[in-house]
Design a protein around this motif. Structure first.
Motif, mmCIF file in Angstrom:
data_model
loop_
_atom_site.group_PDB
_atom_site.id
_atom_site.type_symbol
_atom_site.label_atom_id
_atom_site.label_comp_id
_atom_site.label_asym_id
_atom_site.label_seq_id
_atom_site.Cartn_x
_atom_site.Cartn_y
_atom_site.Cartn_z
ATOM 1 N N ILE A 1 0.841 -1.205 0.000
ATOM 2 C CA ILE A 1 0.000 0.000 0.000
ATOM 3 C C ILE A 1 0.871 1.248 0.000
ATOM 4 O O ILE A 1 0.613 2.200 -0.732
ATOM 5 C CB ILE A 1 -0.970 -0.014 1.204
ATOM 6 N N THR A 2 1.921 1.248 0.796
ATOM 7 C CA THR A 2 2.827 2.401 0.857
ATOM 8 C C THR A 2 3.493 2.636 -0.486
ATOM 9 O O THR A 2 3.548 3.766 -0.978
ATOM 10 C CB THR A 2 3.894 2.189 1.956
ATOM 11 N N GLY B 1 -1.551 17.347 -0.927
ATOM 12 C CA GLY B 1 -1.557 17.492 0.527
ATOM 13 C C GLY B 1 -1.940 16.209 1.236
ATOM 14 O O GLY B 1 -1.319 15.826 2.245
ATOM 15 N N VAL B 2 -2.924 15.518 0.716
ATOM 16 C CA VAL B 2 -3.348 14.240 1.311
ATOM 17 C C VAL B 2 -2.212 13.226 1.219
ATOM 18 O O VAL B 2 -1.905 12.526 2.190
ATOM 19 C CB VAL B 2 -4.628 13.712 0.619
ATOM 20 N N PHE B 3 -1.563 13.161 0.068
ATOM 21 C CA PHE B 3 -0.447 12.236 -0.109
ATOM 22 C C PHE B 3 0.679 12.557 0.865
ATOM 23 O O PHE B 3 1.216 11.672 1.526
ATOM 24 C CB PHE B 3 0.072 12.297 -1.548
ATOM 25 N N MET B 4 1.052 13.834 0.936
ATOM 26 C CA MET B 4 2.169 14.223 1.797
ATOM 27 C C MET B 4 1.837 14.007 3.274
ATOM 28 O O MET B 4 2.713 13.656 4.063
ATOM 29 C CB MET B 4 2.574 15.672 1.539
ATOM 30 N N LYS C 1 3.750 11.660 6.107
ATOM 31 C CA LYS C 1 4.241 12.398 7.280
ATOM 32 C C LYS C 1 5.281 13.461 6.896
ATOM 33 O O LYS C 1 6.268 13.674 7.595
ATOM 34 C CB LYS C 1 4.787 11.440 8.332
ATOM 35 N N GLN C 2 5.016 14.129 5.778
ATOM 36 C CA GLN C 2 5.880 15.201 5.284
ATOM 37 C C GLN C 2 5.216 16.541 5.629
ATOM 38 O O GLN C 2 4.668 17.215 4.766
ATOM 39 C CB GLN C 2 6.091 15.060 3.767
ATOM 40 N N THR C 3 5.276 16.904 6.899
ATOM 41 C CA THR C 3 4.548 18.063 7.407
ATOM 42 C C THR C 3 4.827 19.356 6.639
ATOM 43 O O THR C 3 3.881 20.061 6.276
ATOM 44 C CB THR C 3 4.825 18.241 8.913
#
Length: 121
Positions: free
Chosen positions: A18-19, A64-67, A71-73
């Motif tokens: 999935i990742t 934004g959802v992907f990031m 966990k890419q704040t």
């Protein structure tokens, strides 16, 4: 005990899949951003500018959802900034505000540059 170990292993493999799948999803989205941005900047008709800006808003929402999932704040913030700037482009174009349109496009371009300096392959 053996069943538990197998279940855990299957779950881990599934999560890795999935990742990896999710990481591939960002590229088609980003490949739409560039041409849409170019089209928006070349457009002379307000309706075309608005349509492209609205499309960019949706694309940056996906980014934004992907990031966030990765966990890419900082990138989530940049995607939100780009989404908001695209909204400002649409708003200024609808209003016929040339100065606001130029400023919003400049903000959008700067946001793209900031994120690409960190995340672009």
């Amino acid at each position: 005990m053996r069943r538990t170990s197998i279940l855990i292993a299957v779950c881990m493999v599934a999560m890795m899949g999935i990742t990896l799948y999710a990481q591939r999803d960002i590229m088609p989205v980003m490949k739409e951003v560039g041409p849409t941005n170019v089209a928006m900047n070349k457009a002379t008709d307000s309706a075309e500018v608005v349509a492209d800006a609205v499309k960019l808003q949706a694309l940056f929402k996906e980014v934004g959802v992907f990031m966030k999932a990765q966990k890419q704040t900082p990138a989530v913030g940049w995607a939100n900034d780009a989404m908001n700037a695209a909204g400002e482009v649409a708003k200024a174009s609808k209003a016929g505000d040339a100065a606001g349109l130029a400023a919003a496009k400049k903000t959008l371009g700067g946001t793209c540059t900031t994120c690409h300096n960190v995340h672009r392959d």
